[in-house]
Scaffold this active site. Structure first.
Site, PDB file in Angstrom:
ATOM      1  N   ARG A 152      -2.919  17.359  12.329  1.00 23.50           N
ATOM      2  CA  ARG A 152      -1.893  16.524  11.687  1.00 23.50           C
ATOM      3  C   ARG A 152      -1.337  17.144  10.407  1.00 23.50           C
ATOM      4  NH1 ARG A 152      -6.723  13.691  11.371  1.00 23.50           N
ATOM      5  NH2 ARG A 152      -7.603  13.437   9.287  1.00 23.50           N
TER       6      ARG A 152
ATOM      7  N   TRP B 250       0.813  -1.229   0.000  1.00 18.68           N
ATOM      8  CA  TRP B 250       0.000   0.000   0.000  1.00 18.68           C
ATOM      9  C   TRP B 250       0.841   1.272   0.000  1.00 18.68           C
ATOM     10  CZ3 TRP B 250      -5.057   1.664  -0.052  1.00 18.68           C
ATOM     11  CH2 TRP B 250      -5.280   2.960   0.417  1.00 18.68           C
TER      12      TRP B 250
ATOM     13  N   ASP C 242      -0.352   9.082   0.824  1.00 18.66           N
ATOM     14  CA  ASP C 242       0.177  10.441   0.611  1.00 18.66           C
ATOM     15  C   ASP C 242       1.668  10.520   0.272  1.00 18.66           C
ATOM     16  OD1 ASP C 242      -2.209  10.551   1.935  1.00 18.66           O
ATOM     17  OD2 ASP C 242      -1.475  11.703   3.638  1.00 18.66           O
TER      18      ASP C 242
HETATM   19  N1  DQQ Z   1      -3.279  10.363   5.300  1.00 15.59           N
HETATM   20  C1  DQQ Z   1      -2.371  10.319   6.397  1.00 15.59           C
HETATM   21  C2  DQQ Z   1      -2.738  11.472   7.286  1.00 15.59           C
HETATM   22  C3  DQQ Z   1      -3.396  12.404   6.350  1.00 15.59           C
HETATM   23  C4  DQQ Z   1      -4.160  11.480   5.445  1.00 15.59           C
HETATM   24  C5  DQQ Z   1      -2.459   8.985   7.056  1.00 15.59           C
HETATM   25  C6  DQQ Z   1      -4.506  12.068   4.117  1.00 15.59           C
HETATM   26  O1  DQQ Z   1      -1.597  12.021   7.877  1.00 15.59           O
HETATM   27  O2  DQQ Z   1      -4.194  13.328   7.016  1.00 15.59           O
HETATM   28  O3  DQQ Z   1      -2.080   7.955   6.193  1.00 15.59           O
HETATM   29  O4  DQQ Z   1      -4.695  11.095   3.133  1.00 15.59           O
END
Ligand code: DQQ
Length: 517
Positions: A178, A58, A61
């Site tokens: 985040r 997988w 981001d």
């Molecule tokens: N994906 C991450 C987070 C973010 C989100 C976690 C966005 O940090 O907010 O995998 O796709």
């Protein structure tokens, strides 16, 4: 006591020789699984040939892109255990040209009992006094952490005093906290964190620091306003702050010509706001979508060679979760896109010119009037770059068919619709497999009177990325089941259009085995 081979042998009471045999067998099985997975990935016709992918499993981001000491670095959210979201690590790859990649060891993994024990979520990279540094979110609860490396950027050391930010600002009831981004202004560090307020919309929080470890909350850099069309949570079974736009993920803040641009990801889309920035306040003046598709998400930019502002984005899958797990991989990185400021402070987006190094066989024609389907027999394939320039004249739709099987049972249509002034990507006939989603993607594109349509389309197995007139983008995923679904044609309906030029290039693979490296 920590788990070591020696401890395990001592505690289990089994004979050392027999344990070692079992361990060797387990390792061999794992290796066998890996080999089998690699073979499967290598032979998978849906796996793109010139987009960046992790070696397996997988990816979501893009994280912390950085150009440093002559190399491009790309990190990404990665689950090394399977083709599903979870157990977030930071994968890492390096490139000299933004096109060919070398996979590097995992940069970040959750530390048991650490502030990131449940995952190393998204963040950024920057250089502090010559030291490459990562800032990212540890979960749960959401906190901000740092890690540093030497020049090689292979081994990352987490900061002993992590987290450097252990909670959202006191008194603020936020929907999330985040995806930090850090930059320097004079002798101060500034950091944005993605956030938002229930029922009100997303927000970007701004912090300041002198030393990267002590942070002071300053104010919101931007909060949502009526521009963002919000999905109403009223009938939702479970409140989801991102889905309703109450949480802005992955904020990215960048200077662009004489303006600044803020990118946020929410409600499945990447929005941009351009405006003025001074005294740490951002005044938004213009807004739009980076890509009209909900398959393009979590975009993140960096300064590349020559001062270019380059953007990465995560391309989601558009097939069932079961199909993703079975494939052994999920998620593709977009092609790198160059950002510039367009008319009325809009965002102008172009594919990086480096991609031209992948051009192979080439076919070109132009100067004809078309009023129906014009098949192109000279070239076909599943990995192409297509450039079309057309005067719309009185046509209703002008565009292309790609990945078309000889009997047209499978085909993908890309068109500009003059009546709705939309760019359209129709995947309803892209695949005969029941696992693939079939949809029509649209994004607005208002052409000025007499302005020709200019499409640049990248087809890469299951990926379609469309750039239209430097101001509209649309990304789709298609999964043709037939190996002969490789035909191309120009399509004009409802009138006549003049095709000024069409250029088609076969694109060469960036690796010999679809494993990217
Ligand atoms: N994906 C991450 C987070 C973010 C989100 C976690 C966005 O940090 O907010 O995998 O796709």
């Amino acid at each position: 006591m920590s788990f070591t081979r020696r401890n395990f042998i001592m505690q289990s009471g089994l004979g050392a020789a027999s344990i070692l045999t079992q361990m060797r067998r387990a390792a061999a099985e794992k290796r066998g699984d890996q080999d089998a997975l690699q073979k499967q990935l290598t032979a998978d016709p849906q796996r793109p040939q010139y987009h960046f992918l992790p070696p397996a499993n997988w990816m979501n981001d893009p994280n912390g892109p950085l150009f440093w000491k002559g190399s491009y670095h790309l990190f990404y959210q990665h689950n090394p255990n399977g083709a599903y979201w979870g157990d977030m690590h930071w994968g890492h790859a390096r490139s000299k040209d933004l096109v060919h990649w070398e996979h590097l060891p995992m940069a970040l993994a959750p530390t048991p009992r650490g502030p990131d024990k449940d995952g190393c979520f998204s963040g950024s990279a920057f250089v502090n006094d010559g030291v490459p540094t990562l800032v990212y979110t540890g979960v749960f609860p959401e906190v901000q952490c740092l890690a540093t490396s030497d020049d090689a950027m292979i081994r990352w050391k987490k900061f002993e005093c992590n987290p450097v930010l252990d909670a959202p600002p006191a008194g603020l009831q936020v929907t999330g906290f985040r995806d930090p981004t850090i930059w320097k202004e004079a002798d101060s560090w500034l950091m944005t964190v993605g956030s938002g307020f229930k029922g009100q919309g997303g927000a970007v929080l701004l912090y300041g620091s002198k030393d990267l470890t002590h942070w002071t909350y300053l104010h919101t850099l931007l909060t949502a306003s009526p521009f963002e069309e919000k999905t109403h949570a009223a009938h939702a079974i479970r409140y989801d702050a991102v889905a309703v736009g109450d949480m802005w993920e992955c904020p990215d803040f960048l200077p662009l010509a004489q303006k600044h641009c803020l990118l946020v990801s929410t409600q499945g889309r990447v929005y941009y706001f351009t405006g003025s920035y001074s005294h740490r306040k951002f005044q938004r003046e213009s807004a739009g979508l980076v890509d009209g598709s909900d398959l393009y998400y979590a975009a993140k930019s960096f300064l590349g060679q020559g001062g270019r502002r380059i953007l990465w984005g995560w391309l989601r899958e558009a097939r069932t979760e079961a199909a993703q797990r079975q494939a052994g991989w999920a998620g593709v990185m977009s092609l790198p896109r160059v950002l510039s400021l367009g008319p009325e402070d809009s965002l102008q987006i172009d594919p990086i010119p480096e991609l031209r190094m992948l051009r192979g066989k080439h076919f070109e024609f132009g100067g004809s009037e078309v009023s129906s389907l014009l098949p192109i027999e000279e070239i076909r394939g599943g990995t192409l770059e297509i450039r079309l320039k057309a005067e719309l004249r009185d046509a209703r739709q002008v565009g292309l068919k790609v990945r078309q099987s000889p009997d047209a049972a499978e085909e993908t249509t890309i068109a500009y619709d003059t009546a709705t002034q939309n760019l359209v990507l129709d995947t309803r006939r892209s695949s005969l497999t029941p696992d693939a989603s079939r949809r029509v993607y649209t994004t607005p594109l208002k052409l000025r009177a007499g302005e020709p349509l200019e499409l640049t389309i990248f087809v890469d197995c299951s990926v379609v990325e469309i750039f239209a007139n430097r101001r509209a983008n649309l990304t789709g995923r298609i999964y043709p089941s037939r190996l002969d679904a490789n035909g191309i044609g120009v399509i004009v309906s409802g009138g006549r259009s003049r095709i000024n030029s069409i250029e088609i290039h076969e694109m060469l693979p960036i690796s010999q085995d679809r494993l990217t490296t």
